[in-house]
Design a protein around this motif. Sequence first.
Motif, short mmCIF file in Angstrom:
data_model
loop_
_atom_site.label_atom_id
_atom_site.label_comp_id
_atom_site.label_asym_id
_atom_site.label_seq_id
_atom_site.Cartn_x
_atom_site.Cartn_y
_atom_site.Cartn_z
N LEU A 26 23.81 -67.70 23.55
CA LEU A 26 23.12 -67.07 24.68
C LEU A 26 22.45 -68.06 25.63
O LEU A 26 22.38 -67.81 26.83
N THR A 27 21.95 -69.19 25.09
CA THR A 27 21.18 -70.11 25.93
C THR A 27 21.85 -71.46 26.15
O THR A 27 21.47 -72.20 27.06
N GLY A 28 22.78 -71.83 25.28
CA GLY A 28 23.39 -73.15 25.36
C GLY A 28 22.54 -74.22 24.70
O GLY A 28 22.93 -75.39 24.67
N LEU A 29 21.40 -73.84 24.15
CA LEU A 29 20.51 -74.79 23.49
C LEU A 29 20.73 -74.76 21.98
O LEU A 29 21.08 -73.73 21.42
N ASP A 30 20.48 -75.91 21.34
CA ASP A 30 20.53 -75.96 19.88
C ASP A 30 19.23 -75.42 19.32
O ASP A 30 18.15 -75.89 19.68
N CYS A 31 19.31 -74.43 18.45
CA CYS A 31 18.11 -73.94 17.77
C CYS A 31 17.82 -74.90 16.61
O CYS A 31 18.64 -75.75 16.29
N PRO A 32 16.68 -74.77 15.93
CA PRO A 32 16.38 -75.68 14.82
C PRO A 32 17.41 -75.62 13.69
O PRO A 32 17.59 -76.58 12.96
N HIS A 45 23.75 -86.12 10.96
CA HIS A 45 24.04 -85.92 12.38
C HIS A 45 23.95 -84.44 12.74
O HIS A 45 23.40 -84.08 13.78
N TYR A 46 24.50 -83.58 11.90
CA TYR A 46 24.55 -82.17 12.23
C TYR A 46 23.16 -81.52 12.20
O TYR A 46 22.87 -80.68 13.04
N ASN A 47 22.31 -81.86 11.23
CA ASN A 47 20.95 -81.32 11.23
C ASN A 47 20.07 -82.14 10.29
O ASN A 47 19.94 -81.82 9.11
N ALA A 48 19.46 -83.18 10.83
CA ALA A 48 18.62 -84.08 10.04
C ALA A 48 17.38 -83.38 9.50
O ALA A 48 16.95 -83.65 8.38
N ALA A 49 16.81 -82.48 10.27
CA ALA A 49 15.59 -81.79 9.82
C ALA A 49 15.89 -80.92 8.60
O ALA A 49 15.11 -80.90 7.63
N ALA A 50 16.99 -80.22 8.61
CA ALA A 50 17.35 -79.38 7.46
C ALA A 50 17.61 -80.24 6.23
O ALA A 50 17.28 -79.85 5.11
N MET A 51 18.17 -81.42 6.44
CA MET A 51 18.39 -82.35 5.32
C MET A 51 17.05 -82.73 4.69
O MET A 51 16.95 -82.83 3.47
N LEU A 52 16.03 -82.92 5.52
CA LEU A 52 14.72 -83.29 5.00
C LEU A 52 14.07 -82.13 4.24
O LEU A 52 13.28 -82.36 3.33
N VAL A 102 12.64 -79.05 20.01
CA VAL A 102 12.48 -79.65 21.33
C VAL A 102 13.25 -80.96 21.45
O VAL A 102 14.06 -81.13 22.37
N ILE A 103 13.05 -81.88 20.50
CA ILE A 103 13.67 -83.21 20.67
C ILE A 103 15.18 -83.18 20.58
O ILE A 103 15.84 -83.98 21.23
N ARG A 104 15.74 -82.25 19.83
CA ARG A 104 17.20 -82.24 19.73
C ARG A 104 17.88 -81.68 20.98
O ARG A 104 19.08 -81.76 21.13
N ASN A 105 17.09 -81.13 21.90
CA ASN A 105 17.64 -80.61 23.15
C ASN A 105 17.27 -81.46 24.36
O ASN A 105 17.61 -81.10 25.49
N PHE A 162 17.93 -89.07 22.28
CA PHE A 162 17.87 -87.69 21.79
C PHE A 162 19.15 -86.90 22.05
O PHE A 162 19.44 -85.97 21.31
N GLU A 163 19.89 -87.26 23.08
CA GLU A 163 21.12 -86.51 23.38
C GLU A 163 22.13 -86.59 22.24
O GLU A 163 22.97 -85.73 22.10
N SER A 164 22.02 -87.61 21.39
CA SER A 164 22.95 -87.72 20.26
C SER A 164 22.62 -86.70 19.16
O SER A 164 23.43 -86.50 18.27
N LEU A 165 21.46 -86.06 19.24
CA LEU A 165 21.09 -85.04 18.26
C LEU A 165 21.69 -83.68 18.59
O LEU A 165 21.69 -82.77 17.77
N TYR A 166 22.19 -83.52 19.80
CA TYR A 166 22.77 -82.25 20.24
C TYR A 166 24.11 -82.05 19.54
O TYR A 166 24.95 -82.93 19.52
#
Length: 139
Positions: free
Chosen positions: A47-53, A74-81, A125-128, A134-138
Motif C-alpha cells: 500500500l505504501t511502498g515502504l518497508d515495515c519493521p 540483509h533481509y531483516n537485521a532487527a528480527a535476527m536480533l 525509520v532507518i531502513r526506509n 541506509f538505502e542498503s537496508l531497503y
Amino acid sequence: MSAGRLRAMALPAATVLVGCAGAAVVLAADPTSDAGFPLPPCPVKFLTGLDCPGCGVTRMIYSLLHGDVLAALHYNAAAMLFIPFFLWTWGAWVLGRWRGRRVTTWEQWRWSPHAALVLIAVWAVIRNLPFPPFESLYV
C-alpha cells in the motif's frame, strides 16, 4: 511421566509442529526468487511502498534455513536480533508448563516493552531512509 505433564506439553509440541510446517512452506515457496509458489506480499509495502519493521522476515527465515546468515541479516537485521529473545520466551513458557509455574523472562522487566517498541520504531525509520548507508537496508 504423569498425565498432567503430558497434557501440559501438548501445546508446546503443537507449536513445534506448526513451526516446522511453516518452515516447510517457506522452503517450498522460496521467497528470495520466483522459483516457488507466491506468498502474499506485505500489506504495508504493497500500500505504501515502504518497508515495515517486519518486511523481509520470510526471506530472512528462508536464508537461515539454508544457513546463509549474511543474507538473513540483509533481509531483516532487527528480527535476527530478536530471535534469541523469542527463543528465550518460548523456552521459559515450555519450562513453566513443565514445572507447573511461571518462569520469568525478559518480558517482565519494567523497561523491556518500551525498549522493544523504540528499537522497532527506529528500525522502521532507518531502513526506509533513501541515502547511504541506509538505502542498503531497503528490501
